[in-house]
Design a protein around this motif. Structure first.
Motif, PDB file in Angstrom:
ATOM      1  N   VAL A 120      48.015  22.660 -11.767  1.00 19.53           N
ATOM      2  CA  VAL A 120      47.146  22.822 -10.678  1.00 19.53           C
ATOM      3  C   VAL A 120      46.984  21.605 -10.019  1.00 19.53           C
ATOM      4  O   VAL A 120      47.231  21.435  -8.788  1.00 19.53           O
ATOM      5  N   ALA A 121      46.290  20.451 -10.953  1.00 14.27           N
ATOM      6  CA  ALA A 121      46.143  19.462 -10.124  1.00 14.27           C
ATOM      7  C   ALA A 121      47.444  18.497  -9.518  1.00 14.27           C
ATOM      8  O   ALA A 121      47.184  17.917  -8.747  1.00 14.27           O
ATOM      9  N   MET A 122      48.643  18.729 -10.419  1.00 12.03           N
ATOM     10  CA  MET A 122      49.563  17.983  -9.915  1.00 12.03           C
ATOM     11  C   MET A 122      50.243  18.529  -8.447  1.00 12.03           C
ATOM     12  O   MET A 122      50.547  17.970  -7.625  1.00 12.03           O
ATOM     13  N   VAL A 123      49.961  19.846  -8.538  1.00 14.23           N
ATOM     14  CA  VAL A 123      50.416  20.868  -7.584  1.00 14.23           C
ATOM     15  C   VAL A 123      49.635  20.272  -6.039  1.00 14.23           C
ATOM     16  O   VAL A 123      50.150  20.090  -5.059  1.00 14.23           O
ATOM     17  N   ILE A 124      48.271  20.202  -6.465  1.00 17.76           N
ATOM     18  CA  ILE A 124      47.393  19.813  -5.378  1.00 17.76           C
ATOM     19  C   ILE A 124      47.752  18.464  -4.716  1.00 17.76           C
ATOM     20  O   ILE A 124      47.696  18.227  -3.332  1.00 17.76           O
ATOM     21  N   VAL A 125      47.847  17.630  -5.718  1.00 21.43           N
ATOM     22  CA  VAL A 125      48.281  16.009  -5.057  1.00 21.43           C
ATOM     23  C   VAL A 125      49.338  16.200  -4.348  1.00 21.43           C
ATOM     24  O   VAL A 125      49.752  15.275  -3.245  1.00 21.43           O
ATOM     25  N   ALA A 126      50.548  16.822  -4.907  1.00 19.32           N
ATOM     26  CA  ALA A 126      51.692  16.818  -4.323  1.00 19.32           C
ATOM     27  C   ALA A 126      51.731  17.688  -2.849  1.00 19.32           C
ATOM     28  O   ALA A 126      52.306  16.998  -2.027  1.00 19.32           O
ATOM     29  N   ALA A 127      50.969  18.631  -2.950  1.00 21.89           N
ATOM     30  CA  ALA A 127      50.704  19.229  -1.597  1.00 21.89           C
ATOM     31  C   ALA A 127      50.156  18.648  -0.733  1.00 21.89           C
ATOM     32  O   ALA A 127      50.605  18.528   0.601  1.00 21.89           O
TER      33      ALA A 127
END
Length: 394
Positions: A120-127
């Motif tokens: 979830v953290a990686m997706v938030i940063v990537a988004a």
């Protein structure tokens, strides 16, 4: 199973299931007794050439008969005689049932595993990075909202809704169903968990079972106990249960005395696995002529159903520990929520202080640099010639 009531002169009165059996044997055979508690508190194990506990007292002639549910083992039969086995049970593992205090820091994060939170953290940063790129490119191309902008917004909203749905559904289910049960289920799980200590009654037959068994899980258990120098052994059932409640301790004992003495205590949880099914009976001095007489009486009791009757009489009701009502939530269950709220407030105050300092210390030091002769420049009046606006400077 065996209840002791202290009498004058250091003697004890034996009651309970085994006390009823022994009293009937005494009444039928018309013998008198003086009962005392085992001096060292042990059941009976061999240390070198010497026997300890109840077995040791019978071997040394300090007692004629041992009234207790002693496991019938091969090594003990070389030192004492057993009456016919009339008790059947198995060993179970007991540990503390999880409470709200165990989840103070993870009450609102245990809904997802660590890998999920990392994803979830990686997706938030990537988004966030993709959103910045899309917005910058859209502005450069002169468009207020392009298809790429709409797509990244839609994807973010969809991801948020899906994650929120899964998180809230698990959270609501956990609040409705109550606290989860322990994650360990058997002896192998306990051996693999370094935070748990396994113990049992000092001088019980479990040491012989673990030591002599060829099974790998039992050998690993025995080696772990030896490595701890047998410090996890306890003197009594009550001592073991106190350690279970106050420590990360797993206690192993017959299920009958556990259910009899602590079946009502919902702080405890009995694991589903069972070990070492065995028979138990009284012990008597080797070669005693009373063995065939007492054995015949015990078999008559079993045939008449007297033993089952006494077992039903002395066995209390066991609490199911199922949550049939909803209790108000405790402060420690919501501690992390208030902690996040307080952390957010403190962070916002720190950011505010930083912004104020930035305005006072940084922006006030910033000045606009002008041409050294700019003060000599004068603006001339506007002159309109044939519709053309002219501006001159001197």
């Amino acid at each position: 199973m065996t209840l002791l009531e202290k009498q004058t002169g250091g003697n004890v009165l034996v009651t309970g299931i085994l006390g009823s059996v022994f009293n009937l044997l005494q009444e039928v055979t018309n013998f008198t007794t003086q009962c005392h508690q085992v001096k060292d508190g042990g059941w009976g194990s061999q240390v070198g050439d010497r026997w300890t506990g109840m077995v040791g007292e019978v071997v040394r002639g300090e007692a004629d008969i041992g009234v207790a549910p002693l496991d019938i083992t091969l090594k003990r039969t070389t030192a004492v005689d057993y009456l016919v086995g009339f008790l059947y049970s198995k060993y179970r593992l007991v540990m503390r049932r999880p409470s709200a205090s165990d989840f103070v820091w993870t009450a609102y994060t245990k809904q997802f595993q660590t890998e999920v939170w990392a994803a979830v953290a990686m997706v938030i940063v990537a988004a966030g990075v993709v959103n910045i790129l899309v917005v910058c490119c859209s502005r450069r191309w002169g468009s207020s909202l392009r298809l790429s902008d709409a797509l990244i917004i839609f994807t973010g909203c969809l991801l948020g809704q899906v994650l929120l749905a899964h998180y809230t559904s698990d959270l609501i289910t956990a609040l409705a169903a109550g606290l989860p049960l322990p994650t360990v289920a058997n002896l192998d799980d306990i051996n693999q968990d370094p935070s748990l200590d396994l113990g049992y009654l000092k001088g019980s037959s479990l040491t012989e079972y673990f030591k002599e068994s060829p099974a790998l899980v039992y050998q690993n258990t025995y080696q772990s106990i030896v490595a701890d120098n047998f410090e996890t052994m306890v003197e009594s059932l009550d001592d073991g249960m106190k350690r279970v409640i106050s420590e990360s301790f797993v206690f192993m004992e017959w299920d009958v005395p556990i259910l009899y003495n602590y079946g009502h205590d919902c702080r405890l949880f009995m694991l589903p696995s069972s070990y070492f099914p065995t028979q138990a009976s009284f012990i008597i001095r080797k070669g005693s002529p009373l063995v065939p007489v007492l054995n015949r009486l015990l078999m008559e009791m079993q045939s008449a159903g007297i033993l089952r009757k006494w077992q039903e009489k002395w066995t209390p009701q066991v609490t199911t520990c199922q949550q049939l009502h909803t209790d108000p939530m405790e402060l420690k269950s919501l501690f992390t929520v208030f902690l996040l709220l307080a952390g957010g407030m403190i962070l916002s105050v720190l950011i505010l202080i930083g912004e104020v300092l930035y305005v006072k210390l940084v922006l006030k030091q910033t000045h606009i640099t002008t041409h050294p002769y700019s003060s000599r420049i004068q603006q001339t009046p506007l002159v309109i010639t044939n519709g053309t606006q002219l501006e001159g400077t001197m």
